[in-house]
Design a protein around this motif. Structure first.
Motif, mmCIF file in Angstrom:
data_model
loop_
_atom_site.group_PDB
_atom_site.id
_atom_site.type_symbol
_atom_site.label_atom_id
_atom_site.label_comp_id
_atom_site.label_asym_id
_atom_site.label_seq_id
_atom_site.Cartn_x
_atom_site.Cartn_y
_atom_site.Cartn_z
ATOM 1 N N GLY A 12 0.812 -1.214 0.000
ATOM 2 C CA GLY A 12 0.000 0.000 0.000
ATOM 3 C C GLY A 12 0.842 1.259 0.000
ATOM 4 N N SER A 13 0.454 2.209 -0.857
ATOM 5 C CA SER A 13 1.203 3.474 -0.931
ATOM 6 C C SER A 13 0.340 4.660 -0.517
ATOM 7 N N GLY A 14 -0.563 4.438 0.448
ATOM 8 C CA GLY A 14 -1.278 5.548 1.068
ATOM 9 C C GLY A 14 -0.373 6.166 2.125
ATOM 10 N N LEU A 15 -0.945 7.038 2.957
ATOM 11 C CA LEU A 15 -0.126 7.718 3.963
ATOM 12 C C LEU A 15 0.523 6.729 4.930
ATOM 13 N N SER A 16 -0.228 5.702 5.358
ATOM 14 C CA SER A 16 0.342 4.786 6.355
ATOM 15 C C SER A 16 1.529 4.025 5.772
ATOM 16 N N GLY A 17 1.377 3.508 4.551
ATOM 17 C CA GLY A 17 2.460 2.733 3.946
ATOM 18 C C GLY A 17 3.688 3.587 3.676
ATOM 19 N N ASN A 42 -6.861 6.662 -0.891
ATOM 20 C CA ASN A 42 -7.840 7.426 -0.118
ATOM 21 C C ASN A 42 -7.142 8.572 0.614
ATOM 22 N N SER A 43 -5.868 8.358 0.943
ATOM 23 C CA SER A 43 -5.120 9.420 1.634
ATOM 24 C C SER A 43 -5.111 10.699 0.795
ATOM 25 N N VAL A 44 -4.934 10.539 -0.511
ATOM 26 C CA VAL A 44 -4.900 11.711 -1.394
ATOM 27 C C VAL A 44 -6.252 12.434 -1.386
ATOM 28 N N GLN A 47 -9.993 15.426 2.733
ATOM 29 C CA GLN A 47 -10.306 16.845 2.537
ATOM 30 C C GLN A 47 -10.117 17.662 3.812
ATOM 31 N N GLY A 48 -10.917 17.285 4.833
ATOM 32 C CA GLY A 48 -11.114 18.145 6.005
ATOM 33 C C GLY A 48 -9.840 18.538 6.722
ATOM 34 N N GLY A 49 -9.012 17.545 7.083
ATOM 35 C CA GLY A 49 -7.774 17.882 7.750
ATOM 36 C C GLY A 49 -7.274 16.813 8.684
ATOM 37 N N ILE A 50 -6.426 17.249 9.594
ATOM 38 C CA ILE A 50 -5.780 16.320 10.527
ATOM 39 C C ILE A 50 -5.878 16.933 11.925
ATOM 40 N N MET A 155 -0.337 -5.982 -7.447
ATOM 41 C CA MET A 155 -1.313 -6.335 -6.406
ATOM 42 C C MET A 155 -0.798 -7.509 -5.572
ATOM 43 N N ALA A 156 -0.774 -7.342 -4.257
ATOM 44 C CA ALA A 156 -0.366 -8.444 -3.384
ATOM 45 C C ALA A 156 -1.487 -9.491 -3.350
ATOM 46 N N ILE A 157 -1.111 -10.743 -3.525
ATOM 47 C CA ILE A 157 -2.095 -11.817 -3.647
ATOM 48 C C ILE A 157 -2.055 -12.769 -2.454
ATOM 49 N N GLY A 207 -10.612 -4.271 0.368
ATOM 50 C CA GLY A 207 -10.293 -5.031 1.590
ATOM 51 C C GLY A 207 -9.284 -6.147 1.378
ATOM 52 N N ASP A 208 -8.419 -6.016 0.355
ATOM 53 C CA ASP A 208 -7.455 -7.097 0.061
ATOM 54 C C ASP A 208 -6.580 -7.447 1.273
ATOM 55 N N GLY A 209 -6.131 -6.417 1.978
ATOM 56 C CA GLY A 209 -5.217 -6.645 3.098
ATOM 57 C C GLY A 209 -5.856 -7.492 4.188
ATOM 58 N N GLY A 360 -2.507 1.928 9.613
ATOM 59 C CA GLY A 360 -3.461 2.708 8.822
ATOM 60 C C GLY A 360 -4.857 2.106 8.929
ATOM 61 N N GLU A 361 -5.670 2.423 7.925
ATOM 62 C CA GLU A 361 -7.096 2.077 8.019
ATOM 63 C C GLU A 361 -7.350 0.569 8.096
ATOM 64 N N VAL A 362 -6.479 -0.235 7.500
ATOM 65 C CA VAL A 362 -6.711 -1.687 7.489
ATOM 66 C C VAL A 362 -6.523 -2.312 8.875
ATOM 67 N N ASN A 376 -9.140 11.990 12.744
ATOM 68 C CA ASN A 376 -8.180 11.221 13.539
ATOM 69 C C ASN A 376 -7.486 10.150 12.694
ATOM 70 N N SER A 377 -7.914 9.969 11.414
ATOM 71 C CA SER A 377 -7.334 8.817 10.722
ATOM 72 C C SER A 377 -6.044 9.134 9.976
ATOM 73 N N LEU A 378 -5.910 10.326 9.428
ATOM 74 C CA LEU A 378 -4.599 10.670 8.859
ATOM 75 C C LEU A 378 -3.563 10.619 9.982
ATOM 76 N N LEU A 379 -3.994 11.105 11.150
ATOM 77 C CA LEU A 379 -3.117 11.098 12.326
ATOM 78 C C LEU A 379 -2.715 9.663 12.702
#
Ligand SMILES: Cc1cc2nc3c(=O)[nH]c(=O)nc-3n(C[C@H](O)[C@H](O)[C@H](O)COP(=O)(O)OP(=O)(O)OC[C@H]3O[C@@H](n4cnc5c(N)ncnc54)[C@H](O)[C@@H]3O)c2cc1C
Length: 515
Positions: A12-17, A42-44, A47-50, A155-157, A207-209, A360-362, A376-379
């Motif tokens: 995953g290359s979102g904020l957490s990864g 989804n990280s990209v 909108q609202g903030g952190i 894609m991780a399988i 929900g692959d992870g 992250g979210e997973v 609280n989730s970007l955080l």
């Protein structure tokens, strides 16, 4: 068989990864696989903030209290305390990396309110493009690192074990299976919004992870906790996807019913800024009672200048639909938004299986309880991403990496052989049909209001779909996505049947529905 070797593989290359990758030691060879490109997550889209208390009138105790209260007080208190207390430090780290949060004319960082927060503590960037700004900075930093390799459209399988140890991950790239040898895997694959017809999430959120972890023996928790955001744009075509951030209500936006009357006072004394679970349920109740498909969001008290500057992304989007925020009400309705449950982890990102981490979210540390507090989730991605990296750094000392990793064994080749027998994918239509069916079942039965008998029907439906899906095995990401959606849907429904109502999981009895 093509094989790649890495000390750590991040899925995953979102904020957490990506943040985890930045916090890992530069001596480690890191691979990051991502289903699409780095600018798609989804990280990209955030909108609202952190959230972080940076104001002198605010306090950590207040942020902790708000997080617990939004989560129906079933949160993991240690996780909440950690999240909130580390927030200011992580914000400074982002600023050091180059993130420019919005400031007032005196150079002070601006903060806003969102639902469930008792203080203004949401930092934002380029108005409503916080995720994009943070991700551009983080991606820029990752690209400077020679030890991090991004494997895009990969894609991780499957996570592979040998003698009960993680030895690598099978991935699918360009219709070919590739083995990535590693002893440490970090699952950072985001949420499950794509299981629902209407969602703010990117369509790859299947929900692959969760399935990778489940098949590897990791335990899952709170799978029925799916958060529905109260205000996604409702178009005449019934396409509810684009988010209208909660910060619009933070800046004074009011929800109106079909007669253009505010209605939140009937439901909660915090009115439009009650927590998301409460506002979403209230909107559904209002829509059912008034037989309408959406409610209205009114932010017309502000000028065009203010709205265009404060919410540039939303303003531009609505303008395309000929809605002008300063003079028109916005049609909105709740949609699937965030996955609270997931892979059980401790506060260092460790799952219940050695060698597999999640963040992250997973992941689920229990930090959000039964309903996540806004922003609280970007955080969470930052705080727990860093802790995950710190734990791995200690685990993999310079001397024992790579050399300790096992060679590709007969066992791995056998696993690859099974997959290599899958036929090529000639037609995407069946998978799209299955996706549609799963989304219909989940939207109808496992949405904001759930009912035991209906959940049982939904479970049976998903099991039938899963059986059919398995007959369409093919070397194609869509096949794996649809199969994963079935497994995740089963887990969400089973947990929903088992759990009593709490937070975002709201069940009514069959008799309530009949009356
Ligand atoms: C529209 C929107 C607005 C939001 N606004 C806010 C906000 O203002 N504040 C806030 O705190 N939160 C917000 N959120 C929530 C927040 O953005 C997410 O929870 C957070 O960004 C998740 O980050 P992540 O790294 O865990 O996952 P993501 O950013 O979703 O990244 C997941 C990554 O995993 C990859 N992936 C998935 N499966 C595989 C696989 N099998 N193989 C390889 N790669 C895979 C994907 O390609 C992607 O790169 C918002 C969410 C949305 C959708």
């Amino acid at each position: 068989m093509k094989t790649i070797k890495k000390d750590v593989l991040i899925i995953g290359s979102g904020l957490s990864g990506l943040y985890t990758s930045l916090c890992l030691n530069d001596t480690l060879k890191i691979g990051v696989v991502t289903k699409d490109h780095m600018d798609k997550s989804n990280s990209v889209l955030a909108q609202g903030g952190i959230a972080s208390c940076i104001d002198k009138d605010d306090s950590l105790a207040s942020h902790i209290k708000d997080t617990m209260s939004a989560g129906s007080n079933v949160n993991n208190v240690d996780a909440v305390t950690l999240l909130v207390s580390k927030a200011p430090k992580e914000i400074h780290k982002l600023i050091d990396l180059g993130v420019q949060f919005d400031k007032d004319e005196h150079g002070m960082i601006l903060t806003t309110l969102e639902g469930g927060h008792s203080h203004k503590r949401i930092l934002h960037a380029k108005g409503d493009a916080t995720g994009q700004v943070i991700m551009e900075t983080v991606v820029g930093q990752v690209l400077k690192k020679e030890n991090i390799e991004i494997l895009k459209q990969t894609m991780a399988i499957k996570i592979v074990f040998h003698s009960e140890q993680v030895v690598g991950v099978i991935v699918l790239n360009n219709n070919q299976f590739v083995f990535i040898e590693t002893s440490v895997v970090v699952i950072a694959s985001g949420g499950i919004g794509a299981l629902y017809r209407h969602t703010t999430n990117h369509p790859f959120s299947t929900g692959d992870g969760i399935v990778l972890a489940k098949e590897a023996g990791c335990s899952l928790v709170d799978m029925c906790f799916v958060q529905f955001h109260p205000t996604a744009f409702y178009s005449k075509e019934g396409d509810k996807k684009f988010l209208i951030t909660e910060a619009v209500r933070g800046e004074g936006g009011k929800l109106l019913d079909r007669n253009y009357k505010p209605f939140m006072s009937k439901y909660d004394k915090r009115l439009d800024l009650a927590s998301r679970d409460v506002v979403s349920k209230s909107i559904v109740d209002c829509m059912q009672k008034q037989n309408i498909k959406h409610v209205w969001l009114d932010i017309t008290q502000h000028s065009k200048d203010f709205l265009e500057k404060r919410f540039p992304t939303i303003y531009a989007f609505l303008k395309k639909h000929e809605i002008y925020m300063e003079k028109s009400y916005i049609p909105v309705a709740p949609v699937a938004h965030y996955f609270i449950g997931g892979i059980t982890t401790d506060l260092d990102g460790r799952t219940t299986v050695d060698g597999i981490y999640a963040c992250g979210e997973v992941s689920s540390t229990g930090v959000h309880g039964a309903n996540r507090l806004a922003s609280n989730s970007l955080l969470e991605c930052l705080v727990f991403g860093k802790r995950t990296a710190n734990h791995i750094n200690k685990r993999l000392t310079k001397n024992n990496v790579l050399s300790q990793q096992s060679q590709i064994t007969q066992h791995i080749q056998e696993q690859m052989k099974v997959l290599d027998q899958f036929p090529p994918c000639n037609d995407q239509a069946p998978y799209l049909k299955f996706k549609n069916l799963i989304q219909s079942v989940m939207t109808q039965y496992a949405g904001i209001i759930r009912e035991d008998k209906a959940l049982t029907i939904a479970y049976e439906d998903i099991c039938k779909i899963k059986q059919e899906v398995q007959e369409f095995k093919a070397v194609c990401p869509l096949y794996f996505e649809v199969f994963n959606m079935c497994i995740v849907a089963e887990q969400v429904i089973l947990d929903a049947i088992e759990k009593d109502s709490v937070g975002c999981h709201y069940k009514i009895s069959s008799s309530d529905n009949e009356s």
